[in-house]
Design an enzyme around this catalytic site. Sequence first.
Site, mmCIF file in Angstrom:
data_model
loop_
_atom_site.group_PDB
_atom_site.id
_atom_site.type_symbol
_atom_site.label_atom_id
_atom_site.label_comp_id
_atom_site.label_asym_id
_atom_site.label_seq_id
_atom_site.Cartn_x
_atom_site.Cartn_y
_atom_site.Cartn_z
ATOM 1 N N ARG A 150 54.395 17.267 57.430
ATOM 2 C CA ARG A 150 53.230 17.472 56.590
ATOM 3 C C ARG A 150 53.632 17.446 55.116
ATOM 4 N NH1 ARG A 150 48.371 18.738 58.139
ATOM 5 N NH2 ARG A 150 46.844 19.429 56.596
ATOM 6 N N CYS A 173 41.573 12.381 50.567
ATOM 7 C CA CYS A 173 42.259 12.839 51.772
ATOM 8 C C CYS A 173 41.566 12.335 53.045
ATOM 9 C CB CYS A 173 42.404 14.354 51.745
ATOM 10 S SG CYS A 173 43.767 14.971 52.777
ATOM 11 N N HIS A 183 44.020 16.433 45.922
ATOM 12 C CA HIS A 183 43.044 17.483 45.694
ATOM 13 C C HIS A 183 43.306 18.041 44.296
ATOM 14 C CE1 HIS A 183 41.893 17.420 49.925
ATOM 15 N NE2 HIS A 183 43.182 17.469 50.247
#
Length: 231
Positions: A123, A89, A187
């Site tokens: 997002r 990320c 993640h």
Amino acid sequence: MKIVWIYPDLLSTYGDQGNTIVLERRAALRGIPTQTISLRSDEPVPADGDIYLLGGGEDRPQILAAQRLLGDGGLARAVQSGAVVFAVCAGYQLLGHEFGGEEGQPVRGLGLLDIRSGRGEQRAVGEIVGDVAGELNVPRITGFENHQGVTRLGPNARPFAKVLHGIGNGDGYEGAYAGRVLGTYMHGPALVRNPGLADLLLRWAVGHDLQPIDDSWAGRLRDERLAAVLG
């Protein structure tokens, strides 16, 4: 084998330090001794590590991490010496030539991957699944993404995986790699959910194939996760 966890005080927002635990464990199962260094942002980056890990973080810590790594130079020297780098990320973005700052302004990155990242309109939050580039010999990946980044690859970087579910880079692909440097938006932590990816990093670090270990339990959990996401 020396594993270096870079700046946990800045880049460990989403539990990505779990990636170090997986590498330690999978190395130990094969009789490979490891030493893990958790490197704070006020400490110099050693250039003699075998695997370097970077995690996710918010805008200001990401900018500060990039500035300190640029000024330090240790990670760049390690890459030049053939070290493995795995970044997630914010860590992935700062490996590139530039990334988006707090107001979307371009911020200089490390230039260790031929990518450029900016801020997208929406997002990306949720599960991500992808088929990995064939030459890497890694099974289908599964993870969790939470970012607003859009990443474009230059000619000297290759996409890590083709997206089957989720957003990734924003162009139908997820992550990027070149040589032994690999970045991803996943993640999860990524290596917990994808032991085959952990083994890729270990193979790169030791320079040869690894002794097989029983991953049947992990396979069952992965199958359940993939079925829940893909149907």
